[in-house]
Design a protein around this motif. Sequence first.
Motif, PDB file in Angstrom:
ATOM      1  N   LEU A 135      -6.138 -13.169  -0.084  1.00 21.79           N
ATOM      2  CA  LEU A 135      -5.412 -13.405   1.153  1.00 21.79           C
ATOM      3  C   LEU A 135      -6.077 -12.717   2.343  1.00 21.79           C
ATOM      4  CD1 LEU A 135      -2.758 -14.467   2.541  1.00 21.79           C
ATOM      5  CD2 LEU A 135      -1.742 -12.253   1.954  1.00 21.79           C
ATOM      6  N   MET A 136      -6.596 -11.509   2.131  1.00 20.94           N
ATOM      7  CA  MET A 136      -7.164 -10.702   3.218  1.00 20.94           C
ATOM      8  C   MET A 136      -8.560 -10.205   2.818  1.00 20.94           C
ATOM      9  SD  MET A 136      -3.628  -8.650   4.191  1.00 20.94           S
ATOM     10  CE  MET A 136      -3.908  -8.485   5.951  1.00 20.94           C
ATOM     11  N   PRO A 137      -9.517 -11.126   2.675  1.00 19.54           N
ATOM     12  CA  PRO A 137     -10.836 -10.769   2.135  1.00 19.54           C
ATOM     13  C   PRO A 137     -11.695  -9.924   3.066  1.00 19.54           C
ATOM     14  CG  PRO A 137     -10.836 -13.043   2.880  1.00 19.54           C
ATOM     15  CD  PRO A 137      -9.420 -12.568   2.988  1.00 19.54           C
ATOM     16  N   ASP A 138     -11.305  -9.797   4.327  1.00 17.42           N
ATOM     17  CA  ASP A 138     -12.083  -9.005   5.281  1.00 17.42           C
ATOM     18  C   ASP A 138     -11.486  -7.624   5.522  1.00 17.42           C
ATOM     19  OD1 ASP A 138     -13.991 -11.042   5.731  1.00 17.42           O
ATOM     20  OD2 ASP A 138     -12.591 -12.069   7.075  1.00 17.42           O
ATOM     21  N   GLU A 139     -10.415  -7.282   4.808  1.00  9.52           N
ATOM     22  CA  GLU A 139      -9.793  -5.978   4.948  1.00  9.52           C
ATOM     23  C   GLU A 139     -10.414  -5.008   3.941  1.00  9.52           C
ATOM     24  OE1 GLU A 139      -7.709  -4.521   6.890  1.00  9.52           O
ATOM     25  OE2 GLU A 139      -7.050  -6.205   8.143  1.00  9.52           O
ATOM     26  N   PRO A 140     -11.202  -4.042   4.398  1.00 11.92           N
ATOM     27  CA  PRO A 140     -11.892  -3.158   3.452  1.00 11.92           C
ATOM     28  C   PRO A 140     -10.960  -2.380   2.537  1.00 11.92           C
ATOM     29  CG  PRO A 140     -12.060  -2.317   5.706  1.00 11.92           C
ATOM     30  CD  PRO A 140     -11.516  -3.702   5.803  1.00 11.92           C
ATOM     31  N   GLU A 141      -9.783  -1.986   3.033  1.00  6.11           N
ATOM     32  CA  GLU A 141      -8.869  -1.216   2.202  1.00  6.11           C
ATOM     33  C   GLU A 141      -8.262  -2.064   1.089  1.00  6.11           C
ATOM     34  OE1 GLU A 141      -7.689   2.692   2.876  1.00  6.11           O
ATOM     35  OE2 GLU A 141      -9.673   1.873   2.482  1.00  6.11           O
ATOM     36  N   VAL A 142      -8.092  -3.358   1.336  1.00  5.47           N
ATOM     37  CA  VAL A 142      -7.603  -4.266   0.294  1.00  5.47           C
ATOM     38  C   VAL A 142      -8.637  -4.378  -0.820  1.00  5.47           C
ATOM     39  CG1 VAL A 142      -6.994  -6.654  -0.219  1.00  5.47           C
ATOM     40  CG2 VAL A 142      -6.103  -5.556   1.848  1.00  5.47           C
ATOM     41  N   LEU A 143      -9.888  -4.604  -0.438  1.00  8.18           N
ATOM     42  CA  LEU A 143     -10.967  -4.706  -1.422  1.00  8.18           C
ATOM     43  C   LEU A 143     -11.136  -3.387  -2.171  1.00  8.18           C
ATOM     44  CD1 LEU A 143     -13.632  -6.544   0.793  1.00  8.18           C
ATOM     45  CD2 LEU A 143     -12.050  -7.574  -0.850  1.00  8.18           C
ATOM     46  N   ALA A 144     -11.040  -2.284  -1.436  1.00  5.74           N
ATOM     47  CA  ALA A 144     -11.243  -0.968  -2.045  1.00  5.74           C
ATOM     48  C   ALA A 144     -10.134  -0.629  -3.034  1.00  5.74           C
ATOM     49  CB  ALA A 144     -11.341   0.096  -0.962  1.00  5.74           C
ATOM     50  N   LEU A 145      -8.896  -0.994  -2.716  1.00  3.97           N
ATOM     51  CA  LEU A 145      -7.802  -0.712  -3.641  1.00  3.97           C
ATOM     52  C   LEU A 145      -8.000  -1.463  -4.950  1.00  3.97           C
ATOM     53  CD1 LEU A 145      -5.138   0.461  -4.547  1.00  3.97           C
ATOM     54  CD2 LEU A 145      -3.964  -1.367  -3.292  1.00  3.97           C
ATOM     55  N   LEU A 146      -8.367  -2.737  -4.860  1.00  6.95           N
ATOM     56  CA  LEU A 146      -8.601  -3.499  -6.086  1.00  6.95           C
ATOM     57  C   LEU A 146      -9.771  -2.887  -6.865  1.00  6.95           C
ATOM     58  CD1 LEU A 146      -7.999  -5.825  -7.967  1.00  6.95           C
ATOM     59  CD2 LEU A 146      -9.352  -7.333  -6.484  1.00  6.95           C
TER      60      LEU A 146
END
Length: 311
Positions: free
Chosen positions: A121-132
């Motif tokens: 949903l939010m592929p450009d949000e670094p914190e989203v990618l980092a949490l996963l």
Amino acid sequence: MDDTVSIPDERLELIFTCCHPALALEAQVALTLRTLGGLSTDEIALAFLVSFETMSKRLTRAKHKIRDAGIPFTVPPDHQLPDRLAAVLSVVYLIFNQGWGGGRVDLAAEAIHLGRPLADLMPDEPEVLALLALMLLHDARKAARLRDGELVPLDDQDRSLWDTQQIDEGRALLRRAMTRRRTGPYLLQAAIADLHLYQPRDWRQIAALYERLARQTRSAIVEMNRAIAVAEIDGPEAGLTILDRLDLDHYRYFHSTRAELLRRAGRDGEAHRAYRRALDLAQTEPEQRFLAERLAETRPSERAEHKTAGP
């Protein structure tokens, strides 16, 4: 113009709906964990390091505010998602931690399941990618964390049991997050988790990242973890100096960490008492067995007990 967004997971959609910015961040997270995360008030209180009574009051106040202010229970439009992201990330990570630290494998898997559509949903949000990435890097070790029902420390784990495909995926996500040139707390934690997978570990880099994370979060738990890294560099007494400044009496890992450093410093009597406190707070049977063994190893000898007892 239709500004609604299609959230690719019904559970994730509900989490975004519950995380309304009219509530304080902690209230958003706590209420969502209680309503949707499957966590009890006791578990949420433990996650926030507060008493059951304090958390019960917070949840009640949040419910009353929703009722009195007429806060709508609706899926937010696309432009409002970033305002709710911090709470959503906290919810997902606390669900994962309850699974990882509390022995609820189903919750850890559920958190990763939520993290994947969130990254889509939010592929450009670094914190989203980092949490996963963070969750995948930790979860990749799950098959090696227990041996015959006993908790296995990281240095003693059978690395052949680690999920290398999951580690590769986590590292790829971490690299993507790093290209966004914004360093938030989940990115720092993911970088630390990655460094822990290498042998030998770069303790100076780990300590430096924990120091950056501590400045961002002002978290006593982060400082506790920094103390572990500092102890690896400068010895157990240096780590204990940091720990002795922290107010984490109700946090089980604080006491087990302090006990280990006391044991390494040759202060077995103090280590024994710290292991006892950690055992009293331990939640899972593998943790309890591990701590019970450490407790037995640091039990003062009869001669020492006689000397300290006095005439």
